[in-house]
Design a protein around this motif. Structure first.
Motif, mmCIF file in Angstrom:
data_model
loop_
_atom_site.group_PDB
_atom_site.id
_atom_site.type_symbol
_atom_site.label_atom_id
_atom_site.label_comp_id
_atom_site.label_asym_id
_atom_site.label_seq_id
_atom_site.Cartn_x
_atom_site.Cartn_y
_atom_site.Cartn_z
ATOM 1 N N VAL A 205 -14.409 -31.520 -17.556
ATOM 2 C CA VAL A 205 -15.186 -30.951 -18.652
ATOM 3 C C VAL A 205 -14.753 -31.602 -19.959
ATOM 4 C CG1 VAL A 205 -15.857 -28.829 -19.829
ATOM 5 C CG2 VAL A 205 -15.301 -28.779 -17.394
ATOM 6 N N GLN A 206 -15.731 -31.928 -20.791
ATOM 7 C CA GLN A 206 -15.430 -32.434 -22.137
ATOM 8 C C GLN A 206 -15.322 -31.245 -23.080
ATOM 9 O OE1 GLN A 206 -18.336 -35.098 -23.779
ATOM 10 N NE2 GLN A 206 -17.040 -35.688 -25.511
ATOM 11 N N LEU A 207 -14.180 -31.135 -23.745
ATOM 12 C CA LEU A 207 -13.910 -30.007 -24.630
ATOM 13 C C LEU A 207 -13.645 -30.503 -26.039
ATOM 14 C CD1 LEU A 207 -11.570 -27.957 -22.263
ATOM 15 C CD2 LEU A 207 -14.022 -27.591 -22.667
ATOM 16 N N GLU A 208 -14.086 -29.711 -27.006
ATOM 17 C CA GLU A 208 -13.877 -30.015 -28.414
ATOM 18 C C GLU A 208 -12.870 -29.034 -29.008
ATOM 19 O OE1 GLU A 208 -15.135 -32.630 -29.754
ATOM 20 O OE2 GLU A 208 -16.482 -33.184 -28.118
ATOM 21 N N THR A 209 -12.427 -29.360 -30.210
ATOM 22 C CA THR A 209 -11.470 -28.492 -30.901
ATOM 23 C C THR A 209 -12.104 -27.126 -31.175
ATOM 24 O OG1 THR A 209 -10.446 -30.404 -31.954
ATOM 25 C CG2 THR A 209 -10.007 -28.256 -32.937
ATOM 26 N N GLY A 210 -11.410 -26.080 -30.793
ATOM 27 C CA GLY A 210 -11.903 -24.718 -30.989
ATOM 28 C C GLY A 210 -12.600 -24.131 -29.784
ATOM 29 N N ASN A 211 -12.928 -24.951 -28.766
ATOM 30 C CA ASN A 211 -13.537 -24.409 -27.556
ATOM 31 C C ASN A 211 -12.546 -23.514 -26.823
ATOM 32 O OD1 ASN A 211 -15.515 -27.345 -26.639
ATOM 33 N ND2 ASN A 211 -15.709 -25.921 -28.326
ATOM 34 N N GLN A 212 -13.090 -22.515 -26.118
ATOM 35 C CA GLN A 212 -12.249 -21.572 -25.400
ATOM 36 C C GLN A 212 -12.717 -21.440 -23.951
ATOM 37 O OE1 GLN A 212 -12.281 -17.905 -27.698
ATOM 38 N NE2 GLN A 212 -10.517 -18.588 -28.890
ATOM 39 N N LEU A 213 -11.745 -21.182 -23.054
ATOM 40 C CA LEU A 213 -12.007 -21.019 -21.630
ATOM 41 C C LEU A 213 -11.388 -19.710 -21.139
ATOM 42 C CD1 LEU A 213 -11.243 -24.618 -20.269
ATOM 43 C CD2 LEU A 213 -13.479 -23.633 -20.799
ATOM 44 N N SER A 214 -12.071 -19.085 -20.155
ATOM 45 C CA SER A 214 -11.550 -17.881 -19.526
ATOM 46 C C SER A 214 -12.177 -17.755 -18.136
ATOM 47 C CB SER A 214 -11.867 -16.635 -20.366
ATOM 48 O OG SER A 214 -11.275 -15.488 -19.788
ATOM 49 N N VAL A 215 -11.633 -16.844 -17.328
ATOM 50 C CA VAL A 215 -12.121 -16.611 -15.969
ATOM 51 C C VAL A 215 -12.698 -15.199 -15.890
ATOM 52 C CG1 VAL A 215 -11.507 -16.481 -13.534
ATOM 53 C CG2 VAL A 215 -10.457 -18.220 -14.993
ATOM 54 N N TRP A 216 -13.897 -15.109 -15.353
ATOM 55 C CA TRP A 216 -14.600 -13.838 -15.258
ATOM 56 C C TRP A 216 -14.923 -13.560 -13.794
ATOM 57 C CZ3 TRP A 216 -19.311 -12.338 -13.319
ATOM 58 C CH2 TRP A 216 -19.815 -11.114 -13.746
ATOM 59 N N THR A 217 -14.921 -12.274 -13.420
ATOM 60 C CA THR A 217 -15.299 -11.883 -12.066
ATOM 61 C C THR A 217 -16.096 -10.583 -12.110
ATOM 62 O OG1 THR A 217 -14.469 -11.491 -9.827
ATOM 63 C CG2 THR A 217 -13.199 -10.546 -11.650
ATOM 64 N N GLU A 218 -16.821 -10.325 -11.017
ATOM 65 C CA GLU A 218 -17.720 -9.164 -10.964
ATOM 66 C C GLU A 218 -16.956 -7.840 -10.882
ATOM 67 O OE1 GLU A 218 -20.884 -8.641 -11.172
ATOM 68 O OE2 GLU A 218 -21.857 -10.579 -10.930
ATOM 69 N N ASP A 219 -15.791 -7.866 -10.203
ATOM 70 C CA ASP A 219 -15.062 -6.602 -10.014
ATOM 71 C C ASP A 219 -13.571 -6.904 -10.058
ATOM 72 O OD1 ASP A 219 -14.027 -4.143 -9.342
ATOM 73 O OD2 ASP A 219 -15.449 -3.790 -7.700
ATOM 74 N N LEU A 220 -12.906 -6.447 -11.113
ATOM 75 C CA LEU A 220 -11.481 -6.709 -11.286
ATOM 76 C C LEU A 220 -10.627 -5.960 -10.268
ATOM 77 C CD1 LEU A 220 -11.259 -6.583 -15.196
ATOM 78 C CD2 LEU A 220 -11.235 -8.603 -13.736
ATOM 79 N N SER A 221 -11.158 -4.910 -9.666
ATOM 80 C CA SER A 221 -10.367 -4.128 -8.710
ATOM 81 C C SER A 221 -10.268 -4.811 -7.348
ATOM 82 C CB SER A 221 -10.977 -2.736 -8.535
ATOM 83 O OG SER A 221 -12.279 -2.824 -7.952
ATOM 84 N N LEU A 222 -11.057 -5.841 -7.092
ATOM 85 C CA LEU A 222 -11.042 -6.513 -5.803
ATOM 86 C C LEU A 222 -10.042 -7.678 -5.747
ATOM 87 C CD1 LEU A 222 -14.889 -6.683 -5.143
ATOM 88 C CD2 LEU A 222 -13.252 -4.918 -4.424
ATOM 89 N N ILE A 223 -9.418 -7.975 -6.862
ATOM 90 C CA ILE A 223 -8.513 -9.123 -6.926
ATOM 91 C C ILE A 223 -7.155 -8.749 -6.352
ATOM 92 C CG2 ILE A 223 -7.315 -10.709 -8.500
ATOM 93 C CD1 ILE A 223 -9.707 -10.570 -10.322
ATOM 94 N N SER A 224 -6.533 -9.712 -5.650
ATOM 95 C CA SER A 224 -5.184 -9.510 -5.124
ATOM 96 C C SER A 224 -4.192 -9.927 -6.210
ATOM 97 C CB SER A 224 -4.980 -10.344 -3.864
ATOM 98 O OG SER A 224 -3.642 -10.259 -3.444
ATOM 99 N N TYR A 225 -3.633 -8.953 -6.888
ATOM 100 C CA TYR A 225 -2.695 -9.240 -7.979
ATOM 101 C C TYR A 225 -1.288 -9.525 -7.465
ATOM 102 C CZ TYR A 225 -6.352 -7.548 -11.105
ATOM 103 O OH TYR A 225 -7.541 -7.385 -11.792
ATOM 104 N N GLU A 226 -1.037 -9.217 -6.208
ATOM 105 C CA GLU A 226 0.286 -9.457 -5.667
ATOM 106 C C GLU A 226 0.498 -10.923 -5.296
ATOM 107 O OE1 GLU A 226 2.575 -7.245 -5.685
ATOM 108 O OE2 GLU A 226 1.241 -5.616 -6.357
ATOM 109 N N GLU A 227 -0.564 -11.682 -5.144
ATOM 110 C CA GLU A 227 -0.475 -13.073 -4.739
ATOM 111 C C GLU A 227 -0.459 -13.982 -5.961
ATOM 112 O OE1 GLU A 227 0.014 -13.916 -1.657
ATOM 113 O OE2 GLU A 227 -0.156 -11.840 -0.962
#
Length: 237
Positions: A205-227
């Motif tokens: 990905v080509q990114l410029e100064t000030g661009n931001q990235l994050s990860v989104w999902t449909e349901d946060l309760s389904l994620i394995s936080y222990e791994e």
């Protein structure tokens, strides 16, 4: 015989010797060659010494000028080559610095079980790494790019359980600034769940100064936080 002790008359000349046909030649003293005087010897010695000194001075002068000229030639050739060398050196420094621009974020384990709702993942700053000041951390979930360029971005989300209607989504969101509208740039899905399921996405990905990235999902309760399989990473190319 004449007694020379009792008279003042000069003795008679010597009679000629027998078998002497040629009379001896008497050379006047004034016509005899005179020995060299000390002044002439000193003059010749001075001339020789002066020639020796001049020769040594000339040799030293030529040697010094030749050395100086060689140094100037070497300096001139180095100055002509220096821009290209400096350019190459700068290229390697920039390349080396670009490889130090990276981030590897680890998901934050919630203190209480999360409710089933969509949202962006939050990152654990105790176990995450990112290179400042080229990349900054913003508002628990976002990474801010401070050095523009092409980046290899990858994201992995591990799910511990599934849902009958909601897809297990790993979506990387991009926004131009902090107040910009998030837009998805990468997505990955898990369809079946046995024990664990990891959805992985990666792209350049080509990114410029000030661009931001994050990860989104449909349901946060389904994620394995222990791994440790849930992460967001990037590094510059």
């Amino acid at each position: 015989m004449i007694n020379t002790h009792l008279t003042s008359v000069a003795p008679p000349p010597l009679p000629p010797r027998q078998h002497q046909s040629v009379a001896p030649v008497m050379v006047p003293y004034d016509l005899l060659p005179k020995p060299h005087s000390r002044g002439l010897i000193r003059f010749m010695f001075t001339v020789v010494l002066l020639n020796l000194l001049l020769s040594m001075f000339g040799f030293f002068y030529l040697y010094k000028n030749g050395t100086t000229q060689r140094k100037q030639d070497m300096k001139s050739s180095f100055s002509h080559a220096e821009p290209s060398m400096q350019k190459q050196h700068s290229h390697h420094v920039e390349k080396r610095e670009s490889h130090t621009v990276f981030a590897r974020m680890t998901v934050l384990q919630p203190t209480t079980p999360p409710k089933p709702h969509p949202g962006h993942l939050k990152w654990d700053m105790r176990h995450s790494q990112y290179s400042r000041p080229h990349i900054n951390y913003y508002n628990s979930s976002w990474l801010t790019i401070e050095k523009p360029g092409y980046y290899f971005v990858y994201s992995r989300v591990t799910f511990s359980s599934g849902h009958s209607t909601i897809p297990l989504t790993n979506r990387v969101d991009w926004r131009k600034t902090q107040t910009g509208e998030p837009k998805p740039i990468m997505q990955a899905f898990c369809h079946t769940i046995s024990t664990l399921c990891t959805a992985s996405a990666e792209d350049v990905v080509q990114l410029e100064t000030g661009n931001q990235l994050s990860v989104w999902t449909e349901d946060l309760s389904l994620i394995s936080y222990e791994e440790t399989g849930t992460t967001l990473g990037l590094f510059s190319l």
